[in-house]
Design a protein around this motif. Structure first.
Motif, mmCIF file in Angstrom:
data_model
loop_
_atom_site.group_PDB
_atom_site.id
_atom_site.type_symbol
_atom_site.label_atom_id
_atom_site.label_comp_id
_atom_site.label_asym_id
_atom_site.label_seq_id
_atom_site.Cartn_x
_atom_site.Cartn_y
_atom_site.Cartn_z
ATOM 1 N N ASN A 114 7.330 -2.634 -6.745
ATOM 2 C CA ASN A 114 6.566 -3.783 -7.233
ATOM 3 C C ASN A 114 6.174 -4.736 -6.104
ATOM 4 O O ASN A 114 6.124 -5.955 -6.282
ATOM 5 C CB ASN A 114 7.363 -4.540 -8.302
ATOM 6 N N GLU A 115 5.927 -4.160 -4.939
ATOM 7 C CA GLU A 115 5.510 -4.962 -3.795
ATOM 8 C C GLU A 115 3.993 -5.020 -3.741
ATOM 9 O O GLU A 115 3.304 -4.039 -4.020
ATOM 10 C CB GLU A 115 6.047 -4.365 -2.489
ATOM 11 N N ASP A 116 3.472 -6.176 -3.374
ATOM 12 C CA ASP A 116 2.026 -6.356 -3.254
ATOM 13 C C ASP A 116 1.574 -5.700 -1.953
ATOM 14 O O ASP A 116 1.943 -6.131 -0.867
ATOM 15 C CB ASP A 116 1.689 -7.850 -3.246
ATOM 16 N N TYR A 117 0.800 -4.643 -2.068
ATOM 17 C CA TYR A 117 0.419 -3.894 -0.868
ATOM 18 C C TYR A 117 -1.067 -3.567 -0.892
ATOM 19 O O TYR A 117 -1.681 -3.490 -1.948
ATOM 20 C CB TYR A 117 1.246 -2.602 -0.761
ATOM 21 N N PHE A 118 -1.612 -3.378 0.311
ATOM 22 C CA PHE A 118 -3.044 -3.138 0.481
ATOM 23 C C PHE A 118 -3.312 -1.633 0.376
ATOM 24 O O PHE A 118 -3.044 -0.872 1.300
ATOM 25 C CB PHE A 118 -3.472 -3.673 1.851
ATOM 26 N N TYR A 119 -3.841 -1.194 -0.760
ATOM 27 C CA TYR A 119 -3.989 0.232 -1.027
ATOM 28 C C TYR A 119 -5.345 0.815 -0.621
ATOM 29 O O TYR A 119 -5.526 2.021 -0.638
ATOM 30 C CB TYR A 119 -3.795 0.513 -2.528
ATOM 31 N N LEU A 120 -6.301 -0.026 -0.283
ATOM 32 C CA LEU A 120 -7.660 0.453 -0.053
ATOM 33 C C LEU A 120 -7.775 1.528 1.033
ATOM 34 O O LEU A 120 -8.603 2.439 0.900
ATOM 35 C CB LEU A 120 -8.586 -0.729 0.273
ATOM 36 N N PRO A 121 -6.978 1.480 2.119
ATOM 37 C CA PRO A 121 -7.123 2.530 3.144
ATOM 38 C C PRO A 121 -6.948 3.945 2.610
ATOM 39 O O PRO A 121 -7.641 4.861 3.053
ATOM 40 C CB PRO A 121 -6.026 2.177 4.161
ATOM 41 N N ILE A 122 -6.031 4.129 1.663
ATOM 42 C CA ILE A 122 -5.817 5.472 1.122
ATOM 43 C C ILE A 122 -7.048 5.947 0.355
ATOM 44 O O ILE A 122 -7.382 7.134 0.341
ATOM 45 C CB ILE A 122 -4.565 5.522 0.216
ATOM 46 N N PHE A 123 -7.764 5.006 -0.266
ATOM 47 C CA PHE A 123 -8.983 5.370 -0.990
ATOM 48 C C PHE A 123 -10.116 5.709 -0.019
ATOM 49 O O PHE A 123 -10.982 6.534 -0.321
ATOM 50 C CB PHE A 123 -9.406 4.228 -1.924
ATOM 51 N N VAL A 124 -10.107 5.076 1.167
ATOM 52 C CA VAL A 124 -11.094 5.415 2.198
ATOM 53 C C VAL A 124 -10.851 6.832 2.702
ATOM 54 O O VAL A 124 -11.784 7.624 2.881
ATOM 55 C CB VAL A 124 -11.024 4.415 3.376
ATOM 56 N N ILE A 125 -9.570 7.169 2.921
ATOM 57 C CA ILE A 125 -9.219 8.525 3.351
ATOM 58 C C ILE A 125 -9.667 9.541 2.306
ATOM 59 O O ILE A 125 -10.193 10.611 2.630
ATOM 60 C CB ILE A 125 -7.702 8.636 3.588
ATOM 61 N N THR A 126 -9.481 9.188 1.035
ATOM 62 C CA THR A 126 -9.899 10.074 -0.049
ATOM 63 C C THR A 126 -11.408 10.266 -0.036
ATOM 64 O O THR A 126 -11.911 11.373 -0.278
ATOM 65 C CB THR A 126 -9.461 9.504 -1.408
ATOM 66 N N SER A 127 -12.143 9.194 0.234
ATOM 67 C CA SER A 127 -13.603 9.290 0.320
ATOM 68 C C SER A 127 -14.027 10.238 1.437
ATOM 69 O O SER A 127 -14.981 11.008 1.291
ATOM 70 C CB SER A 127 -14.210 7.904 0.560
ATOM 71 N N LEU A 128 -13.309 10.180 2.562
ATOM 72 C CA LEU A 128 -13.589 11.084 3.672
ATOM 73 C C LEU A 128 -13.331 12.529 3.256
ATOM 74 O O LEU A 128 -14.109 13.432 3.586
ATOM 75 C CB LEU A 128 -12.713 10.726 4.877
#
Length: 373
Positions: free
Chosen positions: A208-222
């Motif tokens: 339940n930690e507030d974390y920045f998840y967007l990088p993993i979605f960028v990797i997925t887009s790649l």
């Protein structure tokens, strides 16, 4: 990195994923089992990425996310598996035991439908039902703890399968077309590496930690980009090679060795020419020596003396002549040079270009252009 830039990259990947999957699934030019699974795989990753990106950006409410949620990412493992197997073995029959890969998806699909069913009868508010809250947590928090190991195991199975495929011997004309696999191993390696940050983010979410998840979605887009464009290109090359192989086999004439040839040379030509071993990119002096049951050094000296050529030059000249036949043929005028080079026995476009120029003085593209002048 600016979050707006990350979001832009993610949605660019989502848009191209939707376009690519639609194009692949509707295209008749390269239709095959592998292409169908590739299209469905890209679509599943794209839709899963879209849902989780909207949720992470708080673009939709938690309640709405759960209502529209579908376990797309649980399809990655089976679709990836059947895409790779379809690419390696296009004529293989799917085994019943392989359907076990769909079990995690079916389980979470059932859990998802149960949540939606409860939401329908509890005023669509999770606060009205403890069971609904527990099911929602089971979907959102614990799903990745199941999916990540399943994908990891699938990737290991695929790496072992590819390794065994590469070690399999070349079997005359009945042999299936040898695939280029460096690109596939690289993509699978990237996907395997992606499981590390995915596992990290999942663990942080569990705490339940507030974390920045967007990088993993960028990797997925790649990954979507690489899977779509490279995969489609390779399937297209494979189709062209199948056509070349089919037409070439129909026109093939049986080679008969001259009676004046010495015993060893006649045996060499029986293997290299009659069995067309020169079309095997992995064919080597050692393999030929083992078949003839003589030493490599003796075989090398015999080829140098009787044919006035090294083994590699002898084989490559045959491959060049094979490629020339395809380049001269009007039926293959629109085929890629990659397909022609690979079907002639070269293991890459670079090797084909370099070797062709060495023996002819021009590149394959220059040679092809001169035929049209």
């Amino acid at each position: 990195m600016n979050s707006n830039l990350l979001v832009g990259l993610i949605f660019a990947g989502i848009i191209q994923g939707l376009f690519l999957s639609t194009f692949i699934l509707w295209s008749k030019k390269h239709r095959s089992n592998a292409s169908i699974y590739l299209g469905l795989l890209i679509l599943s990753i794209t839709l899963g990425n879209l849902l989780h990106t909207l949720d992470d950006l708080d673009a939709i409410s938690w309640h709405l996310f759960n209502l529209i949620y579908f376990p797309f990412l649980f399809l990655v493992s089976p679709l990836l598996y059947f895409f790779v197997m379809g690419y390696l073995f296009p004529k293989r029959v799917k085994k019943k035991k392989e359907l076990i890969l769909y079990i995690p998806f079916l389980v979470y699909l059932g859990i998802t439908l149960a949540y939606k069913f409860l939401a329908l009868f509890t005023g669509r508010s999770s606060q009205n039902s403890d069971i609904q809250i527990d099911i929602g947590d089971l979907i959102d928090i614990y799903g990745d703890f199941i999916n990540i190991p399943v994908i990891g195991i699938t990737l290991i199975i695929l790496f072992v399968t590819i390794h065994n495929y590469e070690k399999a011997p070349f079997k005359k004309n009945s042999s299936p077309i040898r695939r280029e696999l460096l690109w596939l191993k690289t993509l699978l390696g990237i996907l395997l590496a992606t499981l590390i940050p995915w596992s990290f983010y999942t663990y942080k979410y569990y705490l339940n930690e507030d974390y920045f998840y967007l990088p993993i979605f960028v990797i997925t887009s790649l990954l979507i980009y690489l899977l779509g464009y490279i995969g489609l290109h390779k399937i297209g090359v494979l189709k062209e090679r199948e056509n070349i192989r089919s037409i070439s086999n129909e026109r093939r004439t049986v080679y008969v060795s001259e009676k004046t040839k010495t015993g060893v040379i006649a045996n060499i030509e029986e293997i290299v020419l009659t069995e067309r071993k020169y079309l095997d990119p992995n064919f080597s002096l050692e393999m030929l020596a083992n078949q003839l049951e003589i030493s490599k050094s003796h075989l090398s000296r015999t080829i140098n003396k009787e044919l006035n050529s090294s083994f590699s030059d002898y084989i490559n000249k045959l491959r060049i002549e094979e490629a020339k036949k395809y380049l001269h043929d009007p039926q293959f005028s629109k085929y890629t040079l990659v397909a022609i080079g690979l079907e002639a026995g070269f293991n890459s476009k670079t090797t084909f270009n370099t070797t062709f120029k060495k023996f002819t003085g021009v590149t394959p593209s220059q040679f092809k252009k001169s035929l049209n002048n």
